[in-house]
Motif scaffolding. Sequence first.
Motif, mmCIF file in Angstrom:
data_model
loop_
_atom_site.group_PDB
_atom_site.id
_atom_site.type_symbol
_atom_site.label_atom_id
_atom_site.label_comp_id
_atom_site.label_asym_id
_atom_site.label_seq_id
_atom_site.Cartn_x
_atom_site.Cartn_y
_atom_site.Cartn_z
ATOM 1 N N ARG A 167 96.133 20.724 75.310
ATOM 2 C CA ARG A 167 96.911 19.525 75.576
ATOM 3 C C ARG A 167 98.339 19.710 75.067
ATOM 4 O O ARG A 167 98.580 20.485 74.141
ATOM 5 C CB ARG A 167 96.268 18.306 74.911
ATOM 6 C CG ARG A 167 95.090 17.743 75.709
ATOM 7 C CD ARG A 167 95.587 17.179 77.024
ATOM 8 N NE ARG A 167 94.525 16.711 77.903
ATOM 9 C CZ ARG A 167 93.992 17.424 78.874
ATOM 10 N NH1 ARG A 167 94.409 18.671 79.075
ATOM 11 N NH2 ARG A 167 93.080 16.915 79.661
ATOM 12 N N THR A 211 96.385 21.747 84.204
ATOM 13 C CA THR A 211 96.826 20.852 83.131
ATOM 14 C C THR A 211 97.987 19.983 83.588
ATOM 15 O O THR A 211 98.022 18.769 83.316
ATOM 16 C CB THR A 211 97.244 21.668 81.890
ATOM 17 O OG1 THR A 211 96.108 22.380 81.389
ATOM 18 C CG2 THR A 211 97.797 20.770 80.798
ATOM 19 N N GLU A 253 96.708 17.251 85.814
ATOM 20 C CA GLU A 253 95.993 16.242 85.029
ATOM 21 C C GLU A 253 96.963 15.325 84.293
ATOM 22 O O GLU A 253 96.638 14.173 84.016
ATOM 23 C CB GLU A 253 95.058 16.926 84.030
ATOM 24 C CG GLU A 253 93.849 17.603 84.677
ATOM 25 C CD GLU A 253 93.048 18.429 83.685
ATOM 26 O OE1 GLU A 253 93.502 18.575 82.518
ATOM 27 O OE2 GLU A 253 91.972 18.932 84.065
ATOM 28 N N LEU A 254 98.153 15.841 83.994
ATOM 29 C CA LEU A 254 99.172 15.041 83.309
ATOM 30 C C LEU A 254 100.020 14.220 84.283
ATOM 31 O O LEU A 254 100.947 13.526 83.862
ATOM 32 C CB LEU A 254 100.081 15.957 82.488
ATOM 33 C CG LEU A 254 99.418 16.647 81.290
ATOM 34 C CD1 LEU A 254 100.339 17.709 80.714
ATOM 35 C CD2 LEU A 254 99.049 15.626 80.218
ATOM 36 N N VAL A 291 101.912 23.656 74.131
ATOM 37 C CA VAL A 291 100.546 23.127 74.071
ATOM 38 C C VAL A 291 99.875 23.517 72.757
ATOM 39 O O VAL A 291 100.265 24.472 72.089
ATOM 40 C CB VAL A 291 99.691 23.633 75.260
ATOM 41 C CG1 VAL A 291 100.235 23.118 76.587
ATOM 42 C CG2 VAL A 291 99.603 25.153 75.259
ATOM 43 N N LEU A 344 93.071 21.185 71.425
ATOM 44 C CA LEU A 344 92.408 19.991 70.898
ATOM 45 C C LEU A 344 90.939 20.361 70.727
ATOM 46 O O LEU A 344 90.196 20.472 71.708
ATOM 47 C CB LEU A 344 92.581 18.818 71.866
ATOM 48 C CG LEU A 344 91.989 17.473 71.451
ATOM 49 C CD1 LEU A 344 92.655 16.973 70.171
ATOM 50 C CD2 LEU A 344 92.146 16.450 72.569
#
Length: 342
Positions: free
Chosen positions: A221, A248, A251-252, A318, A321
């Motif tokens: 993330r 990613t 998704e953002l 990034v 997480l």
Amino acid sequence: MREPGFWYPARRNGAPLAARLLAPAGYLYGLAGRLRRGFVTPERGAVPVICIGNLTAGGAGKTPVALTMAERLIAKGEKVHFLTRGYGGRELGPIRVDPLRHGAIDVGDEPLLLAAAAPAWVAANRPEGAAAAVRGGAGLIVMDDGFQNPSLVKDFSILVVDAATGLGNGRLIPAGPLRERMDDALARTNALILTGRGHAGDGIAARARARGIPVFNSIVRPAVAPDFGDGPLIAFAGIGRPEKFYRTLRELGAELTETVSFPDHHMFSESDALRLLVRARELGARLVTTEKDAARLTHAPVASARWRLNEAAIRLPVRALIGGIDNLMVLVNDAVIRARRR
């Protein structure tokens, strides 16, 4: 380099011909690694050493894990220094990375990312690098890679595996992506982290649990909330798994109009940069890339195409997480305490 397609076949019912033909070379590669680990006597550093490594050649996501672990340790008051080989750089070290003076051609791209978070050292000889870090004030060393290097004692080793691709065809380099046999690696593993989404890593996770090795899951993330602005984006990346970066971004909420992939650790040329800049102008799009790719554009001559690309591109730093990270940190802290009692 780009990974051969037969390393990660779409179907697993039968090995591709190229993998079968290269299997003897893979056997010799694995044998050489086992002999090296068997005959080298590892040296113990003056401070605890935490190793973040992987089992496959490239793309597992170990550097975001290393950064996340270091940040946690620093928050507890540890004087963390990174130690790495500096793949792609010309410096053999030991040398402390100075982002103002060194570029990716000197120390590689990953050390530049690490050095932004904590002091980072590049050293082909890991014991010498560890000793230099201690002289430089290190109270604890986080190794980014070096899992297969037997020269330095690791007090806690974390093996990182891509959940989407796992171990590929399960064969050793060059027949497959493995740096060593899975069971040999698990014998030296204290924790396993599956990065990303997917089930290709379920097999090694099951083997790890059967050995009593704790397994954690992580996703990548942004370190800070991204601001992509309005309008389309062209994403470009020269990393082990560029499709993970593009996923990613989507998704953002990024509006990707085009993606451009390069080999891992690719050193951008003037023509590469110019093509990206021209394409962005044609499409009325902004450019976005990884922090690792941006590191390879630093120190480009002012007004060159690479300099302009570095100025124009949005970069996405990034971190990993990690689910259950508090439990993982308990294990790491226990290992650090044991190491300091020796």
